[in-house]
Motif scaffolding. Structure first.
Motif, PDB file in Angstrom:
ATOM      1  N   LYS A 139       0.770  -1.296   0.006  1.00 41.99           N
ATOM      2  CA  LYS A 139      -0.035   0.101   0.142  1.00 41.99           C
ATOM      3  C   LYS A 139       0.799   1.221  -0.093  1.00 41.99           C
ATOM      4  O   LYS A 139       1.882   1.408   0.610  1.00 41.99           O
ATOM      5  N   THR A 140       0.334   2.262  -0.812  1.00 44.85           N
ATOM      6  CA  THR A 140       0.595   3.572  -0.426  1.00 44.85           C
ATOM      7  C   THR A 140      -0.296   4.401  -0.092  1.00 44.85           C
ATOM      8  O   THR A 140      -1.371   3.896   0.361  1.00 44.85           O
ATOM      9  N   ASP A 141      -0.032   5.887   0.455  1.00 39.51           N
ATOM     10  CA  ASP A 141      -1.224   6.897   0.772  1.00 39.51           C
ATOM     11  C   ASP A 141      -2.377   6.628  -0.153  1.00 39.51           C
ATOM     12  O   ASP A 141      -3.386   6.721   0.147  1.00 39.51           O
ATOM     13  N   ASN A 142      -2.146   6.424  -1.529  1.00 43.81           N
ATOM     14  CA  ASN A 142      -3.216   6.504  -2.444  1.00 43.81           C
ATOM     15  C   ASN A 142      -3.494   5.195  -3.218  1.00 43.81           C
ATOM     16  O   ASN A 142      -4.493   5.151  -3.997  1.00 43.81           O
ATOM     17  N   THR A 143      -2.695   4.285  -3.199  1.00 37.72           N
ATOM     18  CA  THR A 143      -2.879   2.856  -3.799  1.00 37.72           C
ATOM     19  C   THR A 143      -2.699   1.872  -3.023  1.00 37.72           C
ATOM     20  O   THR A 143      -2.070   2.191  -2.052  1.00 37.72           O
ATOM     21  N   PHE A 144      -3.028   0.610  -3.486  1.00 36.43           N
ATOM     22  CA  PHE A 144      -2.792  -0.622  -2.804  1.00 36.43           C
ATOM     23  C   PHE A 144      -3.137  -1.632  -3.846  1.00 36.43           C
ATOM     24  O   PHE A 144      -3.433  -1.481  -5.172  1.00 36.43           O
ATOM     25  N   GLN A 145      -2.606  -2.931  -3.429  1.00 39.55           N
ATOM     26  CA  GLN A 145      -2.571  -4.153  -4.314  1.00 39.55           C
ATOM     27  C   GLN A 145      -3.264  -5.134  -3.342  1.00 39.55           C
ATOM     28  O   GLN A 145      -3.457  -5.002  -2.140  1.00 39.55           O
ATOM     29  N   ILE A 146      -3.662  -6.345  -4.101  1.00 38.22           N
ATOM     30  CA  ILE A 146      -4.406  -7.376  -3.155  1.00 38.22           C
ATOM     31  C   ILE A 146      -3.621  -8.496  -3.255  1.00 38.22           C
ATOM     32  O   ILE A 146      -2.888  -8.971  -4.315  1.00 38.22           O
ATOM     33  N   SER A 147      -3.845  -9.469  -2.220  1.00 40.42           N
ATOM     34  CA  SER A 147      -3.264 -10.760  -2.233  1.00 40.42           C
ATOM     35  C   SER A 147      -4.261 -11.899  -1.797  1.00 40.42           C
ATOM     36  O   SER A 147      -5.104 -11.427  -0.816  1.00 40.42           O
ATOM     37  N   ALA A 148      -3.893 -12.940  -2.298  1.00 38.23           N
ATOM     38  CA  ALA A 148      -4.789 -13.936  -1.512  1.00 38.23           C
ATOM     39  C   ALA A 148      -4.493 -14.461  -0.147  1.00 38.23           C
ATOM     40  O   ALA A 148      -5.358 -15.102   0.475  1.00 38.23           O
ATOM     41  N   THR A 149      -3.322 -14.184   0.315  1.00 36.35           N
ATOM     42  CA  THR A 149      -2.600 -14.692   1.424  1.00 36.35           C
ATOM     43  C   THR A 149      -2.277 -13.457   2.186  1.00 36.35           C
ATOM     44  O   THR A 149      -1.797 -12.452   1.708  1.00 36.35           O
ATOM     45  N   LYS A 150      -2.091 -13.418   3.550  1.00 33.88           N
ATOM     46  CA  LYS A 150      -1.552 -12.347   4.358  1.00 33.88           C
ATOM     47  C   LYS A 150       0.064 -12.306   3.962  1.00 33.88           C
ATOM     48  O   LYS A 150       0.736 -13.215   4.293  1.00 33.88           O
ATOM     49  N   GLY A 151       0.293 -11.006   3.674  1.00 35.53           N
ATOM     50  CA  GLY A 151       1.869 -10.619   3.108  1.00 35.53           C
ATOM     51  C   GLY A 151       2.234 -11.517   2.082  1.00 35.53           C
ATOM     52  O   GLY A 151       3.463 -11.759   1.642  1.00 35.53           O
ATOM     53  N   GLY A 152       1.353 -12.071   1.414  1.00 37.25           N
ATOM     54  CA  GLY A 152       1.608 -12.757   0.180  1.00 37.25           C
ATOM     55  C   GLY A 152       1.892 -12.143  -1.066  1.00 37.25           C
ATOM     56  O   GLY A 152       1.989 -10.836  -1.097  1.00 37.25           O
ATOM     57  N   THR A 153       2.087 -12.571  -2.433  1.00 40.29           N
ATOM     58  CA  THR A 153       2.338 -12.109  -3.506  1.00 40.29           C
ATOM     59  C   THR A 153       1.189 -11.504  -4.058  1.00 40.29           C
ATOM     60  O   THR A 153      -0.228 -11.818  -4.220  1.00 40.29           O
ATOM     61  N   ALA A 154       1.084 -10.079  -4.496  1.00 44.42           N
ATOM     62  CA  ALA A 154       0.214  -9.318  -5.187  1.00 44.42           C
ATOM     63  C   ALA A 154      -0.022 -10.039  -6.567  1.00 44.42           C
ATOM     64  O   ALA A 154       0.494 -10.558  -7.103  1.00 44.42           O
ATOM     65  N   LEU A 155      -1.684 -10.061  -6.548  1.00 42.09           N
ATOM     66  CA  LEU A 155      -2.363 -10.677  -7.825  1.00 42.09           C
ATOM     67  C   LEU A 155      -2.268  -9.975  -9.007  1.00 42.09           C
ATOM     68  O   LEU A 155      -2.758  -8.385  -9.083  1.00 42.09           O
ATOM     69  N   GLN A 156      -2.082 -10.375 -10.118  1.00 43.04           N
ATOM     70  CA  GLN A 156      -2.297  -9.810 -11.394  1.00 43.04           C
ATOM     71  C   GLN A 156      -3.783  -9.633 -11.559  1.00 43.04           C
ATOM     72  O   GLN A 156      -4.594 -10.501 -11.220  1.00 43.04           O
ATOM     73  N   VAL A 157      -4.212  -8.362 -12.330  1.00 43.31           N
ATOM     74  CA  VAL A 157      -5.416  -8.098 -12.566  1.00 43.31           C
ATOM     75  C   VAL A 157      -5.573  -8.016 -14.123  1.00 43.31           C
ATOM     76  O   VAL A 157      -4.938  -7.307 -14.786  1.00 43.31           O
TER      77      VAL A 157
END
Length: 398
Positions: A363-381
């Protein structure tokens, strides 16, 4: 005038049947200031105005204190009834070996108030619509047990339910003047119910003045509901374990450590607490200026923050995908629940079903990415869905 209790005295009533119901004229209310403030008490130790420990071995059991009246408030919500906080069921000062057991109180300021006292216990009591603090220890008190009490406020506003402070080294006055300290404290098994936001803080340890401290405390297995702050440590509070508590629906913070006097909280363990239903914008656990702080094993389930609705223009189809929402307020490892209102996202693990949970990463102040697991790899969209992709935060990192 309060009833005086001497050393080696046990007062025992029939729980639910033995009632003291004091009444005050307007002039009597107005007189409860300075050294006269103790006259608002029902029971006062005989040597309340002593300058050193004098009384000992006092027990009050099974008495109901009914102060009958409730405060009124100004337009800013401040109590304006005179000297509401001076009406104390059991008010003890410079004494040792004091117990308040199976007592109850409606209205008034405190059910029990101990100042410069050692070896004290307030247990199995019930208070309702208290105007200051149900059980209050301050001014260099020690060896304190506050256990298995219940406080319920439906309409009367109050700053705190259970409090231990360090202050007031001047034995001639009840005002907060000095730098005394309080220590060796157990607060366990209590229930605090704040209806309609009436209680500011459920349980608080506060040194109040520079140079004072509150130390060696265990806060365990309490239930606090509906307060602004569930459990708070303020200023120089040291050697504290906060564990196994349930804090439900705090408006601001579940567990707070803060130091406006720049004396940091020190040697604090926060473990295995359950914090539920934090209000929008609130924080589960929040410490400022703490040293030697350990936070582990806590759960902050059901934290309610405002859902984030993100349009296609603010979703970057990439590996990893990036979601833009200015000032989103999320932190890494927050758990969010996904919902669409039409076309669903497609990620590297497939089309995302409504109700799927993701963890926030990178995460940054204005953006974020998502992962299927805690602390895991960010998912491709690979497909940004439609203009109504909703992420609802349900878990803060603790």
């Amino acid at each position: 005038t309060a009833l005086l209790v001497y050393s080696n005295t046990e007062i025992e009533g029939v729980y639910g049947a033995s009632t003291i119901r004091p009444s005050f004229t307007a002039a009597g209310d107005a007189s409860l200031t300075g050294n006269n403030r103790a006259k608002g008490a029902c029971f006062l130790n005989a040597n309340y105005y002593a300058t050193s420990q004098t009384d000992k071995n006092i027990s009050v059991t099974g008495i109901h204190f009914d102060y009958q009246d409730r405060p009124s408030y100004d337009s800013n919500g401040n109590a304006i009834s005179p000297n509401w906080g001076q009406k104390v069921g059991v008010f003890i000062r410079f004494a040792a070996n004091v117990k308040v057991i199976k007592c109850s109180q409606k209205f008034g300021g405190d059910l029990s108030g101990f100042q410069h006292c050692f070896n004290t216990q307030a247990s199995d009591c019930f208070s309702e619509e208290i105007g200051n603090c149900a059980h209050d220890h301050w001014a260099s008190s020690g060896n304190i047990i506050i256990s298995n009490n219940t406080m319920v406020n439906n309409t009367v506003k109050v700053n705190q339910a259970l409090m231990v402070t360090g202050d007031d080294t001047n034995p001639q006055t009840s005002a907060i003047l000095g730098t005394g300290s309080s220590n060796k404290i157990v607060i366990e098994g209590n229930v605090v119910m704040s209806i309609n936001g009436t209680v500011n803080t459920g349980i608080i340890l506060n040194s109040l003045n520079a140079g004072a401290s509150v130390s060696k405390a265990v806060i365990d297995a309490n239930y606090v509901e509906g307060t602004n702050f569930g459990i708070a440590l303020e200023n120089d509070v040291q050697d504290v374990i906060i564990s196994n508590n349930i804090i439900n629906a705090p408006a601001t913070q579940g567990i707070l450590g803060v130091s406006p006097l720049n004396d940091p909280n020190q040697n604090v363990i926060v473990s295995d607490n359950l914090i539920k239903n934090v209000a929008s914008g609130g924080i589960g656990i929040d410490f400022v200026r703490a040293t030697k702080l350990s936070i582990h094993g806590n759960q902050a389930s059901g934290i309610v923050k405002s859902p984030l609705t993100i349009t296609q223009a603010n979703i970057t189809e990439a590996n990893p995908g990036v979601f833009t929402s200015n000032g989103h307020g999320l932190i890494n490892n927050d758990l969010v629940s996904y919902t669409s209102n039409g076309t669903n996202l497609v990620t590297s693990v497939g089309t995302v079903a409504d109700g799927t949970n993701f963890y926030i990463v990178n995460k940054t102040d204005n953006t974020f990415q998502i992962s299927a697991t805690k602390g895991g790899t960010a998912l491709q969209v690979t497909n940004d869905g439609n203009d109504s992709q909703v992420f609802t935060p349900i878990l803060n990192a603790c």
